[in-house]
Write a protein that holds these residues in place. Structure first.
Motif, mmCIF file in Angstrom:
data_model
loop_
_atom_site.group_PDB
_atom_site.id
_atom_site.type_symbol
_atom_site.label_atom_id
_atom_site.label_comp_id
_atom_site.label_asym_id
_atom_site.label_seq_id
_atom_site.Cartn_x
_atom_site.Cartn_y
_atom_site.Cartn_z
ATOM 1 N N ARG A 1 29.394 48.261 35.190
ATOM 2 C CA ARG A 1 28.093 47.597 35.039
ATOM 3 C C ARG A 1 27.050 48.434 34.315
ATOM 4 O O ARG A 1 25.880 48.077 34.314
ATOM 5 C CB ARG A 1 27.557 47.211 36.418
ATOM 6 N N LEU B 1 27.303 47.027 40.039
ATOM 7 C CA LEU B 1 25.942 46.718 39.611
ATOM 8 C C LEU B 1 24.943 47.399 40.540
ATOM 9 O O LEU B 1 23.902 47.879 40.101
ATOM 10 C CB LEU B 1 25.721 45.202 39.598
ATOM 11 N N THR C 1 21.734 43.147 29.952
ATOM 12 C CA THR C 1 22.365 43.987 30.970
ATOM 13 C C THR C 1 21.392 45.041 31.499
ATOM 14 O O THR C 1 20.273 45.185 31.001
ATOM 15 C CB THR C 1 23.582 44.699 30.369
#
Length: 369
Positions: A244, A210, A187
């Motif tokens: 995110r 994101l 991530t």
């Protein structure tokens, strides 16, 4: 004066954007309530949506249009020179349509998307001798692999969560013979914890929050960013799986004081969130079958206006952190319904070297140490 809120540290954006954004709606005879959904008098959800969009654009159009118009005193545009790639002459592993898109129209549009973002990114690191670039949400690395090929002295990292995509990315790297590109399976937060240094973050169609996670990490690192957002409506959702990293959370927008103050109701009840949420959701334009759409169509024009508003908020937030930057477009217009480019440049004290102000002047030998 609204334009004063964005006058500082302006980097001019391509003037062609003025040609694709519709004018603001005429002033309303009565004020529109800050909390749009559920108000008495709206018989249809579409009426709520339109009222919210009219409110948002009426209040924000001066800011957004001033941003797009740019600084008239600037002598150059931020639109990058098209790469003019001859895909048939490049290694097959560089072609984003290779083995995936059999429809030539879709394949051509995908190539245009990748080439256009790469042109933006290359322009941002043009004067760096050994740029360190990281592609977030890389998938199989369409953007990062091409950057590594075109700038062999650069180092490129591909950050991707899906294991299948990382496997394909490695295969593409091997087929091209790249030695300056590697994959990070994880991530945004995981990559941040790795401690790798980088100068520029890129991302093509970084979904929802994101985009904000990447921009927040870039600002924390004092690095530059060049991303094309996607799935705008996710920023207005309440689903936890849309978070995110980097402290991002649904409904955290608007990020900037400039937009929050502009959307704040006159009575000060803090009801800007509803208009902004409708604006974010309306930014997600859906194409017809095959992905083709008319850039001049009313539906896309509304979505483009909403995309510019959300992305301008991101840009103004970065400016409030001392950054400069600009908004751009993927070209040709029509290659993607999600075509807006957000470019952030760190303060001169940090340069685009990830917080290392001396690396630019030190030259390639020092940068490699």
């Amino acid at each position: 004066d609204q334009t004063d809120l964005v006058a500082r540290s302006r980097t001019p954006a391509p003037p062609t954007l003025m040609d694709v954004l519709p004018p603001p709606p005429p002033p309303a005879e009565t004020s529109i309530p800050g909390h749009i959904p559920g108000r008495v008098g709206f018989r249809r959800r579409s009426e709520q949506r339109q009222a919210a969009l009219d409110q948002a654009w009426r209040r924000c159009s001066g800011l957004v249009l001033a941003e797009i118009q740019g600084d008239p005193s600037a002598s150059s545009s931020t639109a990058p020179v098209p790469l003019g790639l001859a895909w048939a002459e490049l290694p097959a592993g560089l072609d984003p349509a290779e083995g995936e898109l059999e429809d030539e129209g879709r394949a051509s549009r995908k190539r245009d998307q990748v080439a256009s973002l790469v042109a933006h990114a290359l322009a941002m690191v043009a004067d760096l001798p050994n740029p360190r670039i990281v592609e977030f949400g890389a998938g199989s690395g369409h953007v990062g692999v091409l950057l590594a090929h075109l700038r062999p002295e650069a180092s490129v990292a591909l950050v991707e969560m899906k294991e299948y995509s990382t496997t394909v990315a490695k295969q593409r790297m091997e087929s091209v013979g790249l030695k300056n590109c590697h994959v990070f399976h994880g991530t945004v937060d995981g990559y941040a914890e790795s401690g790798e240094a980088w100068d520029l973050a890129v991302g093509l169609h970084t979904c929802g929050l994101l985009t904000d996670a990447v921009l927040h990490l870039a600002v924390r690192r004092g690095a530059a960013a060049c991303v094309v957002p996607c799935c705008y409506g996710q920023v207005a959702a309440f689903k936890e799986d849309h978070n995110r990293g980097q402290g991002t959370a649904a409904r955290m927008q608007p990020l900037s004081r400039a937009l929050a103050e502009t959307l704040a109701p006159e009575n000060g009840d803090g009801g800007h969130g509803d208009a902004y949420a409708w604006c974010a959701k309306a930014a997600d334009f859906t194409t017809g079958r095959g992905g083709e759409f008319d850039p001049a169509g009313a539906g896309f024009q509304t979505a483009l206006r909403c995309m510019r508003t959300v992305d301008a908020d991101r840009l103004w937030w970065a400016r409030e952190q001392g950054y400069s930057g600009s908004l751009g477009l993927l070209t040709p217009l029509g290659c993607s319904p999600k075509c807006c480019v957000v470019r952030l440049v760190p303060p001169k004290a940090a340069s685009v070297q990830g917080g290392d102000p001396e690396r630019r002047e030190a030259g390639p030998e020092s940068a490699q140490e």
